[in-house]
Enzyme design. Structure first.
Site, PDB file in Angstrom:
ATOM      1  N   ASP A 301       0.849  -1.176   0.000  1.00  0.00           N
ATOM      2  CA  ASP A 301       0.000   0.000   0.000  1.00  0.00           C
ATOM      3  C   ASP A 301       0.898   1.245   0.000  1.00  0.00           C
ATOM      4  O   ASP A 301       2.119   1.155   0.151  1.00  0.00           O
ATOM      5  CB  ASP A 301      -0.948  -0.031   1.220  1.00  0.00           C
ATOM      6  N   GLU A 500     -10.523   7.276   4.285  1.00  0.00           N
ATOM      7  CA  GLU A 500      -9.509   6.665   5.146  1.00  0.00           C
ATOM      8  C   GLU A 500      -9.521   7.254   6.556  1.00  0.00           C
ATOM      9  O   GLU A 500     -10.596   7.512   7.120  1.00  0.00           O
ATOM     10  CB  GLU A 500      -8.144   6.793   4.473  1.00  0.00           C
TER      11      GLU A 500
END
Ligand code: GLC
Length: 606
Positions: A301, A500
């Site tokens: 990521d 997020e």
């Protein structure tokens, strides 16, 4: 299962034994031979370049691509061409690809993007409901259709790879990424996640109208313990469960994605019992590649390896040896993250000194090149701009409208206030979400965090209501609920966009602003239908009794018409909650057997 990658050339008869048809087995053998011969000619630098992914915004010059032999670029949220319109995206992609093909071995780059509810970085693209809404449809066909339409819009801009579907199984809705999950229920996530992979990739990954999918985030991001987040309340925190629970709750959706042939995986930021997933050889190699037989490649990521304790060089060594095949560096000196130039320098040092075995590098590069070959990148490296007219097309918007209708969950309908009459009443539309494409789309829309206002083309809920009533019927609009004369109110409220960790909350109650707007109607005994735009169930226990109607609309995207279709009964609601609806903030992590305001699976109809 013999790992096809460990053997250099698989005898054809063996491939057919493993269920590959003759044609397929011949293609695979030919692709393997192509990759082997290419790798035999590659230098160490060229191999390491293939394992490096950079965000295009951090290239110091486009020539970096050929100079460093970069294998992949991405557009992180909001990393757009100067003019954000479809053709500019395709031209930008082609310019990067032309640069990549200037490298010695002319290996095409693979370009990734988060198209998590449509090609959501692109102005004019169709924006579909986020996964929380798709979960409420309980309909794998519509999920596959949404993914297929998304894939076509992404492919139209040349982009090859979609960092989707998210296969999280969220159990604590204080997490800002709850809405990226289909459900709190493992089986439902598996079913819909598998449908999404089929839609993105279609039967063959060598499909010019499809894209490579990415099962993310491996593993357990939805089950992280509150209070363990990195620089946040919960996001990227620690998954504190035993292996039995990890395999029972979080693993099945990833197994299903592998069964559907998913080409790539993305490792999860979170740790599992204090070990970062990006550092876990057990998870990324022993479990994913050896036990489950995953033969695609694993991407890290965004700068996630930097969360591994230790210096950057040890982060590289640990993560590559654990099983990361491609590092999303992404090269952001701006963010104080490491530059891709430094990454490559330390990576090369680590291999030359033996800290990273050459076999590990070769395995990773083989995986990456095989996917590039099988997806047709070597034969079709450039965009096909004849596809551009599909972006935001009416047929795609119709699919989105269908998904929106099916995602609506009717939670309350006192005195049959719904469906609304198309005439005979003056409907007042109020609330900060009534006339706001940005709010109805949520995060990951045009920019990483999304934003309020007319951020892209679409139909607001207000416009949809106006188009639904009979000619001559008055629809009033008052964002704050003041100065109205109407006798029936639709109040559209909820969460402003976030993504997020920016969506991590300790409290999921409605804003005072929203409660005040609703009160301006209930105080005058005007019947109210509340439409909630949110990335998760919110705490409405103290207010809901005063509402006559209540619909969870989630984050429907650009096609507000789907909301009006349900409000006026042109579509009888079929949505069912894919997340339990808690009564209070002390019901997290969610226990499906707890006493909730509305249970998992609840949903009324007309
Ligand atoms: C983000 C997300 C991940 C996304 C990636 C690239 O931080 O965690 O879901 O695919 O970075 O944008």
């Amino acid at each position: 299962m013999i790992n096809i990658l460990k053997s250099s050339i698989i005898p054809i008869f063996l491939l057919s034994f493993f269920g590959c048809s003759d044609t397929k087995s011949k293609e695979l053998a030919s692709d393997m031979a192509f990759v082997d011969s290419l790798m035999a000619r590659m230098t160490l630098e060229e191999k390491l370049g293939q394992m490096t992914q950079v965000d295009r915004q951090f290239l110091s010059d486009i020539s970096d691509i050929s100079k460093y032999g970069l294998g992949s670029l991405l557009s992180g949220g909001g990393s757009t061409p100067e003019v954000n319109e479809p053709k500019a995206w395709a031209d930008m992609y082609d310019s990067y690809q032309r640069e990549a093909l200037k490298s010695r071995l002319k290996i095409p780059l693979i370009y990734g993007i988060d198209a998590v509810h449509g090609h959501n970085n692109v102005v004019g693209a169709t924006i579909f409901p986020h996964n929380i809404g798709l979960g409420a449809t309980r309909d794998p066909q519509i999920v596959e259709a949404v993914a297929r339409a998304t894939a076509l819009e992404v492919a139209a801009t040349g982009i090859d790879w979609d960092f989707a579907p998210c296969l999280a199984v969220p159990d604590d809705f204080r997490w800002g990424r709850t809405y990226e999950g289909f459900s709190e229920n493992t089986e439902l996530v598996s079913e819909l996640g598998g449908a999404a992979v089929r839609g993105y990739q279609s039967a063959e990954i060598n499909n010019p109208n499809g894209v490579l999918a990415c099962a993310k985030h491996f593993i357990g991001d939805g089950g992280v313990a509150f209070g363990t987040g990195i620089n946040s309340l919960i996001d990227q925190g620690d998954l504190q469960i035993d292996e039995e629970e990890l395999r029972r709750v979080h693993l099945p959706p990833f197994k299903k994605a592998i069964d559907e042939g998913v080409a790539t995986f993305m490792a999860a930021y979170n740790s599992w019992n204090d070990l970062r997933c990006h550092a876990s050889k057990y998870l990324l190699t022993d479990l994913l590649k050896d036990e489950l037989g995953f033969e695609g490649f694993v991407v890290s990521d965004w700068a996630a390896i930097e969360n591994i304790p230790g210096d950057y060089k040890s982060d590289i060594i640990i993560s590559i040896n654990a099983g990361i095949d491609m590092v999303m560096v992404p090269g952001a000196v701006r963010d104080g993250k490491e530059s891709f130039q430094n990454f490559l320098k330390l990576f090369k040092e680590s291999v030359e000194e033996g800290s990273i075995p050459m076999e590990r590098v070769d395995d990773a590069v083989k995986r990456i090149l095989l996917i590039k070959k099988q997806s047709g990148l070597f034969e079709r490296p450039f965009s096909d701009q004849s596809l551009l007219s599909n972006i935001g097309s009416q047929s795609h918007r119709d699919i989105a409208r269908e998904a929106v209708k099916k995602s609506m969950v009717l939670l309350k309908n006192n005195n049959n206030v719904l469906p609304l009459p198309k005439s005979g009443k003056t409907i007042v539309v109020a609330g900060k979400g009534a006339n706001d494409i940005g709010m109805q789309s949520g995060g990951w829309t045009i920019s990483w965090q999304g934003g309020m206002g007319q951020t892209t083309d679409g139909t607001t809920i207000l416009d949809a209501i106006k188009s639904s009533v009979d000619p001559g019927t008055v629809v009033e609009y008052s964002a704050d609920g003041k100065g109205y004369t109407g006798d029936l109110a639709v109040v559209v409220i909820g969460e402003k966009p976030y993504a997020e960790m920016m969506g991590d909350r300790t409290d999921l109650k409605l804003d005072k602003e929203d409660r005040d707007v609703i009160a301006r109607f209930t105080e005058n005994d005007v019947p109210v239908v509340v439409v909630l735009l949110s990335g998760r169930p919110m705490i409405v226990t103290e207010e809901v009794d005063k509402w006559d109607g209540f619909i969870a609309a989630w984050l429907p995207g650009t096609e507000g018409s789907g909301v009006a279709d349900v409000l006026f009964g042109d579509y009888k609601p079929t949505g069912k909650l894919s997340f339990s609806w808690p009564k209070s903030m002390d019901q997290f992590p969610i226990d499906p057997n707890d006493d909730h305001l509305y249970k998992f699976g609840y949903g009324l109809t007309y």
